[in-house]
Design an enzyme around this catalytic site. Sequence first.
Site, short mmCIF file in Angstrom:
data_model
loop_
_atom_site.label_atom_id
_atom_site.label_comp_id
_atom_site.label_asym_id
_atom_site.label_seq_id
_atom_site.Cartn_x
_atom_site.Cartn_y
_atom_site.Cartn_z
N ARG A 33 -5.91 2.30 11.90
CA ARG A 33 -5.56 0.89 12.10
C ARG A 33 -6.43 0.24 13.17
NH1 ARG A 33 0.10 1.53 10.09
NH2 ARG A 33 1.20 -0.44 10.22
N ARG A 83 3.55 -8.00 13.88
CA ARG A 83 2.80 -6.97 13.13
C ARG A 83 1.63 -7.60 12.38
NH1 ARG A 83 7.33 -4.72 9.55
NH2 ARG A 83 5.84 -3.18 8.81
N LYS A 87 0.83 -1.21 0.00
CA LYS A 87 0.00 0.00 0.00
C LYS A 87 0.86 1.26 0.00
CE LYS A 87 -1.01 -0.20 4.98
NZ LYS A 87 0.42 -0.35 5.25
N ARG A 91 13.19 -6.71 2.39
CA ARG A 91 13.14 -5.26 2.14
C ARG A 91 14.36 -4.56 2.73
NH1 ARG A 91 7.80 -1.92 3.65
NH2 ARG A 91 8.22 -2.60 5.78
N ARG A 97 14.82 -2.41 8.14
CA ARG A 97 14.05 -1.78 9.20
C ARG A 97 14.02 -2.68 10.41
NH1 ARG A 97 8.34 0.39 6.88
NH2 ARG A 97 7.62 -0.51 8.84
P1 AMP Z 1 4.07 1.06 8.95
O1 AMP Z 1 5.26 1.66 8.30
O2 AMP Z 1 2.76 1.63 8.46
O3 AMP Z 1 4.07 -0.45 8.93
O4 AMP Z 1 4.13 1.50 10.50
C1 AMP Z 1 5.22 1.13 11.31
C2 AMP Z 1 4.81 1.12 12.78
O5 AMP Z 1 4.36 2.44 13.17
C3 AMP Z 1 3.65 0.21 13.14
O6 AMP Z 1 4.07 -1.13 13.33
C4 AMP Z 1 3.14 0.86 14.42
O7 AMP Z 1 3.99 0.58 15.51
C5 AMP Z 1 3.30 2.35 14.10
N1 AMP Z 1 2.07 2.90 13.47
C6 AMP Z 1 1.96 3.41 12.21
N2 AMP Z 1 0.70 3.81 11.98
C7 AMP Z 1 0.01 3.55 13.11
C8 AMP Z 1 -1.35 3.74 13.49
N3 AMP Z 1 -2.26 4.27 12.66
N4 AMP Z 1 -1.70 3.36 14.75
C9 AMP Z 1 -0.82 2.83 15.60
N5 AMP Z 1 0.46 2.62 15.31
C10 AMP Z 1 0.88 2.98 14.07
#
Ligand code: AMP
Length: 215
Positions: A88, A171, A13, A127, A160
């Site tokens: 989320r 996750r 996404k 990645r 990462r």
């Molecule tokens: P992502 O890059 O979108 O996978 O986000 C990385 C991490 O940021 C996630 O595993 C969460 O710890 C935190 N995070 C990002 N967006 C949110 C959200 N909307 N609510 C809670 N935690 C978030």
Amino acid sequence: MNLIFFGPPGGGKGTQARLLAARRGFPQISTGDILREAVAAGTALGREARRYMDAGDLVPDAVMVGLIQQRLDRPDTGEGFTLDGFPRTLHQAQALERLLAAMEREIDRAVEFQIDEETVIRRLSGRRVCAAGGHIYHVEFAPPRRDGVCDNDGSPLRQREDDRPEVIRRRLEVYRREIPAVLEFYTTRGLLVAIDAAADEETVYGRLEEVLAAA
Ligand code: AMP
């Protein structure tokens, strides 16, 4: 158009939101990127968020809602935006609806990128991200010209922290637990469409343009 993209971590996404931003001009609002910038800058937000992120857990809703409110207040969102990684949880979806209503705006489409977990795990574990510009590679599917070095700016490529296998598992678990209620929220409102995301990025982008044209 005001859009939301859903999908498991590694579902593509973010890539699609970036393509859409480059080709159609809607800013990509990635809460994950905003948090990673805060972590890198060592701000209070970054210090608080980091322990959740490193464990693969969600940052508390109150923090996230405040953060998205600030971001949506910026003028570049006026012509539309793509939310990538927010909401989320059901609570975040409800808060977003209230927040947009107060701005006399609403979501036009919510897109779910559907993909099997085996593919996601392969994508995430390979990645690599460049330290300087955030350019993204994959050791198997999109390798850089020189091993471990970014083609664009020559900076070192890193994995990462949360792309390690045990954190990936966590996750995905969190996604499976929280997302059904969120998808239900947008289905009820007639806004949700699903796309098969187990294909290369241009194919998926074509499918995305199709569903947006029909919106
Ligand atoms: P992502 O890059 O979108 O996978 O986000 C990385 C991490 O940021 C996630 O595993 C969460 O710890 C935190 N995070 C990002 N967006 C949110 C959200 N909307 N609510 C809670 N935690 C978030």
